[in-house]
Write an enzyme that holds these catalytic residues in place. Structure first.
Site, PDB file in Angstrom:
ATOM      1  N   LYS A   1       0.257  72.358  -1.793  1.00 18.28           N
ATOM      2  CA  LYS A   1      -1.087  72.242  -2.363  1.00 18.28           C
ATOM      3  C   LYS A   1      -1.147  72.895  -3.741  1.00 18.28           C
ATOM      4  O   LYS A   1      -1.708  72.353  -4.674  1.00 18.28           O
ATOM      5  CB  LYS A   1      -2.070  73.044  -1.500  1.00 18.28           C
ATOM      6  CG  LYS A   1      -2.661  72.352  -0.352  1.00 18.28           C
ATOM      7  CD  LYS A   1      -3.714  73.313   0.193  1.00 18.28           C
ATOM      8  CE  LYS A   1      -4.196  72.906   1.540  1.00 18.28           C
ATOM      9  NZ  LYS A   1      -5.197  73.844   2.063  1.00 18.28           N
TER      10      LYS A   1
ATOM     11  N   ASP B   1      -9.699  73.035   1.291  1.00 17.26           N
ATOM     12  CA  ASP B   1      -9.473  72.837   2.722  1.00 17.26           C
ATOM     13  C   ASP B   1      -9.318  71.348   2.930  1.00 17.26           C
ATOM     14  O   ASP B   1     -10.127  70.549   2.443  1.00 17.26           O
ATOM     15  CB  ASP B   1     -10.590  73.410   3.590  1.00 17.26           C
ATOM     16  CG  ASP B   1     -10.068  73.627   5.007  1.00 17.26           C
ATOM     17  OD1 ASP B   1      -9.109  74.409   5.190  1.00 17.26           O
ATOM     18  OD2 ASP B   1     -10.580  72.984   5.951  1.00 17.26           O
ATOM     19  N   SER B   2      -8.239  70.979   3.588  1.00 20.16           N
ATOM     20  CA  SER B   2      -7.920  69.562   3.679  1.00 20.16           C
ATOM     21  C   SER B   2      -7.273  69.248   5.011  1.00 20.16           C
ATOM     22  O   SER B   2      -6.931  70.150   5.784  1.00 20.16           O
ATOM     23  CB  SER B   2      -7.001  69.174   2.520  1.00 20.16           C
ATOM     24  OG  SER B   2      -5.948  70.103   2.376  1.00 20.16           O
TER      25      SER B   2
ATOM     26  N   PHE C   1       4.381  67.044   0.830  1.00 20.62           N
ATOM     27  CA  PHE C   1       4.418  68.056   1.892  1.00 20.62           C
ATOM     28  C   PHE C   1       3.596  67.550   3.084  1.00 20.62           C
ATOM     29  O   PHE C   1       3.034  66.454   3.041  1.00 20.62           O
ATOM     30  CB  PHE C   1       3.857  69.394   1.366  1.00 20.62           C
ATOM     31  CG  PHE C   1       2.382  69.361   1.072  1.00 20.62           C
ATOM     32  CD1 PHE C   1       1.911  68.823  -0.123  1.00 20.62           C
ATOM     33  CD2 PHE C   1       1.451  69.846   1.994  1.00 20.62           C
ATOM     34  CE1 PHE C   1       0.546  68.781  -0.387  1.00 20.62           C
ATOM     35  CE2 PHE C   1       0.079  69.812   1.726  1.00 20.62           C
ATOM     36  CZ  PHE C   1      -0.367  69.279   0.540  1.00 20.62           C
ATOM     37  N   GLY C   2       3.544  68.367   4.107  1.00 17.88           N
ATOM     38  CA  GLY C   2       2.680  68.074   5.257  1.00 17.88           C
ATOM     39  C   GLY C   2       2.952  66.709   5.880  1.00 17.88           C
ATOM     40  O   GLY C   2       4.095  66.359   6.205  1.00 17.88           O
ATOM     41  N   TYR C   3       1.889  65.925   6.008  1.00 18.56           N
ATOM     42  CA  TYR C   3       1.977  64.626   6.691  1.00 18.56           C
ATOM     43  C   TYR C   3       2.402  63.498   5.742  1.00 18.56           C
ATOM     44  O   TYR C   3       2.419  62.326   6.149  1.00 18.56           O
ATOM     45  CB  TYR C   3       0.620  64.280   7.321  1.00 18.56           C
ATOM     46  CG  TYR C   3       0.200  65.253   8.417  1.00 18.56           C
ATOM     47  CD1 TYR C   3       0.548  65.029   9.754  1.00 18.56           C
ATOM     48  CD2 TYR C   3      -0.523  66.402   8.126  1.00 18.56           C
ATOM     49  CE1 TYR C   3       0.184  65.922  10.752  1.00 18.56           C
ATOM     50  CE2 TYR C   3      -0.896  67.306   9.124  1.00 18.56           C
ATOM     51  CZ  TYR C   3      -0.536  67.058  10.432  1.00 18.56           C
ATOM     52  OH  TYR C   3      -0.894  67.938  11.427  1.00 18.56           O
ATOM     53  N   ASP C   4       2.742  63.802   4.493  1.00 19.71           N
ATOM     54  CA  ASP C   4       3.092  62.751   3.527  1.00 19.71           C
ATOM     55  C   ASP C   4       4.152  61.766   4.040  1.00 19.71           C
ATOM     56  O   ASP C   4       4.021  60.563   3.808  1.00 19.71           O
ATOM     57  CB  ASP C   4       3.558  63.359   2.193  1.00 19.71           C
ATOM     58  CG  ASP C   4       2.389  63.849   1.347  1.00 19.71           C
ATOM     59  OD1 ASP C   4       1.235  63.466   1.625  1.00 19.71           O
ATOM     60  OD2 ASP C   4       2.634  64.621   0.402  1.00 19.71           O
TER      61      ASP C   4
ATOM     62  N   LYS D   1       1.055  60.116  -6.658  1.00 13.27           N
ATOM     63  CA  LYS D   1       0.250  60.714  -5.580  1.00 13.27           C
ATOM     64  C   LYS D   1      -1.038  61.328  -6.140  1.00 13.27           C
ATOM     65  O   LYS D   1      -2.122  61.101  -5.614  1.00 13.27           O
ATOM     66  CB  LYS D   1       1.057  61.767  -4.802  1.00 13.27           C
ATOM     67  CG  LYS D   1       0.233  62.353  -3.653  1.00 13.27           C
ATOM     68  CD  LYS D   1       0.927  63.411  -2.818  1.00 13.27           C
ATOM     69  CE  LYS D   1      -0.089  64.013  -1.839  1.00 13.27           C
ATOM     70  NZ  LYS D   1       0.390  65.196  -1.127  1.00 13.27           N
TER      71      LYS D   1
ATOM     72  N   ARG E   1      -6.876  64.994  -2.969  1.00 15.49           N
ATOM     73  CA  ARG E   1      -6.909  66.222  -3.794  1.00 15.49           C
ATOM     74  C   ARG E   1      -7.151  65.862  -5.268  1.00 15.49           C
ATOM     75  O   ARG E   1      -7.912  66.527  -5.967  1.00 15.49           O
ATOM     76  CB  ARG E   1      -5.580  66.977  -3.605  1.00 15.49           C
ATOM     77  CG  ARG E   1      -5.556  68.368  -4.202  1.00 15.49           C
ATOM     78  CD  ARG E   1      -4.425  69.196  -3.609  1.00 15.49           C
ATOM     79  NE  ARG E   1      -4.648  69.433  -2.191  1.00 15.49           N
ATOM     80  CZ  ARG E   1      -3.999  68.820  -1.204  1.00 15.49           C
ATOM     81  NH1 ARG E   1      -3.018  67.959  -1.454  1.00 15.49           N
ATOM     82  NH2 ARG E   1      -4.299  69.066   0.051  1.00 15.49           N
TER      83      ARG E   1
END
Ligand code: IMP
Length: 205
Positions: A18, A74-75, A159-162, A182, A188
């Protein structure tokens, strides 16, 4: 309250993915942020029931510990076949200290019998800018990114769920996009563009 762009803004996040994206996107508006880790800000439990509440909690915590303005993100990802889960619990879907891999594998397991047409999902992002701990008029912006969930991870970026988030425009996962691609499409990117616009409008008055 004066809403000019503060010279120093603390970024109330310890998430490296983030933080990188936020710094990249804001640099186009000549806004820079300093990570809260540089000020030893302790993490605060995310006890809110909405992205807005959790972003406010994080921003206020960073203001409290630094005495400086703070920006919080917050995401999370909402999956329709899971009735909107994991939503605000995206970072801890597979457990309190779960890794990105554990979280996305839990999603894939839960969706294993769900056909492609029913795998719609979206990323949500709420950003909050507080001028100080007791700021009664926080700037609050939101961005949404629509997509769907792939059946297996693809790509190394982001990152994360990408790696499991399918982007129809480029026919690949979010983890196969460049940072520029992206940021131009993402939840974001949209939230931060809205934030920069609001700051511009407020500073003109
Ligand atoms: P939180 O905002 O700290 O509660 O965490 C948000 C979580 O949502 C992250 O840890 C990721 O798992 C997920 N998330 C949010 N934005 C993105 C994104 O741009 N790509 C992939 N995963 C994301």
């Amino acid at each position: 309250m004066d809403k000019s762009i503060p010279e120093k803004i603390i970024l109330a996040s310890n998430n490296a993915g983030k933080a990188r994206e936020i710094a990249e996107i804001l640099s186009a508006y000549s806004i820079s942020v300093q990570p809260q880790s540089e000020f030893n800000v302790p993490e605060i439990p995310e006890t809110g029931l909405t992205f807005v509440e959790n972003a406010l909690l994080k921003a206020r915590n960073a203001c409290h510990h630094t005495g400086l303005p703070a920006l919080a993100d917050d995401s999370g990802i909402e999956i329709d076949a899971l009735n909107g889960a994991p939503g605000i619990y995206s970072a801890r879907f597979a457990g309190e200290k779960a890794s990105d891999e554990e979280n996305l594998h839990k999603v894939l397991t839960e969706l294993k019998d769900i056909p492609e047409v029913q795998r719609s999902a979206r990323f949500q992002c709420v950003m909050v800018l507080l001028q100080h701990e007791y700021d009664p008029t926080p700037l609050i912006v939101q961005g949404t990114w629509e997509g769907s969930i792939l059946s297996k991870p693809q790509g190394e970026n982001g990152f994360g769920y990408d790696p499991i988030f399918y982007v129809a425009k480029y026919q690949c996962s979010a983890a196969q996009l460049t940072a520029e691609q992206k940021n131009a499409l993402s939840h974001r990117g949209k939230a931060l563009t809205a934030l920069a616009e609001q700051i511009k409008t407020l500073t003109k008055k």
